[in-house]
Design a protein around this motif. Structure first.
Motif, PDB file in Angstrom:
ATOM      1  N   ASP A  70       6.563  -0.484  13.597  1.00 41.13           N
ATOM      2  CA  ASP A  70       6.954  -1.897  13.541  1.00 41.13           C
ATOM      3  C   ASP A  70       6.190  -2.700  12.492  1.00 41.13           C
ATOM      4  OD1 ASP A  70       8.686  -1.345  15.585  1.00 41.13           O
ATOM      5  OD2 ASP A  70       7.437  -2.234  17.143  1.00 41.13           O
ATOM      6  N   ASP A  71       5.065  -2.181  12.025  1.00 37.71           N
ATOM      7  CA  ASP A  71       4.257  -2.886  11.023  1.00 37.71           C
ATOM      8  C   ASP A  71       4.730  -2.627   9.597  1.00 37.71           C
ATOM      9  OD1 ASP A  71       2.417  -3.876  12.975  1.00 37.71           O
ATOM     10  OD2 ASP A  71       1.538  -1.874  13.049  1.00 37.71           O
ATOM     11  N   LEU A  72       5.562  -1.598   9.397  1.00 40.19           N
ATOM     12  CA  LEU A  72       5.971  -1.200   8.055  1.00 40.19           C
ATOM     13  C   LEU A  72       7.247  -1.901   7.616  1.00 40.19           C
ATOM     14  CD1 LEU A  72       5.365   2.635   8.250  1.00 40.19           C
ATOM     15  CD2 LEU A  72       3.854   0.915   7.273  1.00 40.19           C
ATOM     16  N   ILE A  73       7.319  -2.187   6.337  1.00 40.22           N
ATOM     17  CA  ILE A  73       8.513  -2.731   5.702  1.00 40.22           C
ATOM     18  C   ILE A  73       8.869  -1.760   4.573  1.00 40.22           C
ATOM     19  CG2 ILE A  73       9.511  -4.639   4.395  1.00 40.22           C
ATOM     20  CD1 ILE A  73       7.322  -6.429   5.651  1.00 40.22           C
ATOM     21  N   ALA A  74      10.032  -1.180   4.637  1.00 34.82           N
ATOM     22  CA  ALA A  74      10.442  -0.207   3.621  1.00 34.82           C
ATOM     23  C   ALA A  74      10.716  -0.905   2.304  1.00 34.82           C
ATOM     24  CB  ALA A  74      11.667   0.548   4.072  1.00 34.82           C
ATOM     25  N   THR A  75      10.182  -0.347   1.244  1.00 33.16           N
ATOM     26  CA  THR A  75      10.468  -0.843  -0.101  1.00 33.16           C
ATOM     27  C   THR A  75      10.735   0.351  -1.006  1.00 33.16           C
ATOM     28  OG1 THR A  75       8.143  -0.805  -0.765  1.00 33.16           O
ATOM     29  CG2 THR A  75       8.989  -2.867   0.156  1.00 33.16           C
ATOM     30  N   LEU A 107      -4.137   0.563   1.451  1.00 26.67           N
ATOM     31  CA  LEU A 107      -3.691  -0.695   0.861  1.00 26.67           C
ATOM     32  C   LEU A 107      -4.075  -0.746  -0.607  1.00 26.67           C
ATOM     33  CD1 LEU A 107      -4.614  -3.251   3.662  1.00 26.67           C
ATOM     34  CD2 LEU A 107      -2.464  -2.018   3.315  1.00 26.67           C
ATOM     35  N   ASP A 108      -3.360  -1.546  -1.361  1.00 23.58           N
ATOM     36  CA  ASP A 108      -3.663  -1.707  -2.788  1.00 23.58           C
ATOM     37  C   ASP A 108      -5.047  -2.314  -3.011  1.00 23.58           C
ATOM     38  OD1 ASP A 108      -1.192  -0.619  -3.290  1.00 23.58           O
ATOM     39  OD2 ASP A 108      -0.230  -2.531  -3.773  1.00 23.58           O
ATOM     40  N   GLY A 159       0.832  -1.191   0.000  1.00 27.43           N
ATOM     41  CA  GLY A 159       0.000   0.000   0.000  1.00 27.43           C
ATOM     42  C   GLY A 159       0.867   1.242   0.000  1.00 27.43           C
ATOM     43  N   THR A 160       0.220   2.388   0.191  1.00 26.26           N
ATOM     44  CA  THR A 160       0.887   3.675   0.162  1.00 26.26           C
ATOM     45  C   THR A 160       0.569   4.440   1.434  1.00 26.26           C
ATOM     46  OG1 THR A 160       0.650   3.744  -2.241  1.00 26.26           O
ATOM     47  CG2 THR A 160       1.117   5.832  -1.140  1.00 26.26           C
ATOM     48  N   ILE A 161       1.601   4.987   2.073  1.00 30.04           N
ATOM     49  CA  ILE A 161       1.376   5.823   3.250  1.00 30.04           C
ATOM     50  C   ILE A 161       0.687   7.096   2.791  1.00 30.04           C
ATOM     51  CG2 ILE A 161       2.497   7.205   5.033  1.00 30.04           C
ATOM     52  CD1 ILE A 161       4.695   5.051   5.099  1.00 30.04           C
TER      53      ILE A 161
END
Length: 62
Positions: A53-58, A42-43, A11-13
């Motif tokens: 803690d829930d985010l994963i950087a991409t 979310l997509d 998704g996108t912040i």
């Protein structure tokens, strides 16, 4: 981003509520229903609120 049971979704912040989280962090007088820092679209079209803690950087796609 990780969701319950370790599921990864994309998704996108769309908003950062850091100021709100800091302002109420110690003033709530409770430990339930605490605000989350990030609003993420979310997509799938669902809006969720999560913490760091829930985010994963991409890397952003072009």
């Amino acid at each position: 981003m990780t969701r319950s049971k370790g599921t990864v979704v994309t998704g996108t912040i769309v908003e950062d509520y850091a100021d709100v989280v800091r302002a109420v962090d110690d003033d709530l007088g409770r430990d339930w229903a605490r605000p989350h820092r990030w609003a993420v679209a979310l997509d799938t079209g669902v809006l969720v609120f999560v913490d760091d803690d829930d985010l994963i950087a991409t890397r952003a796609l072009p």
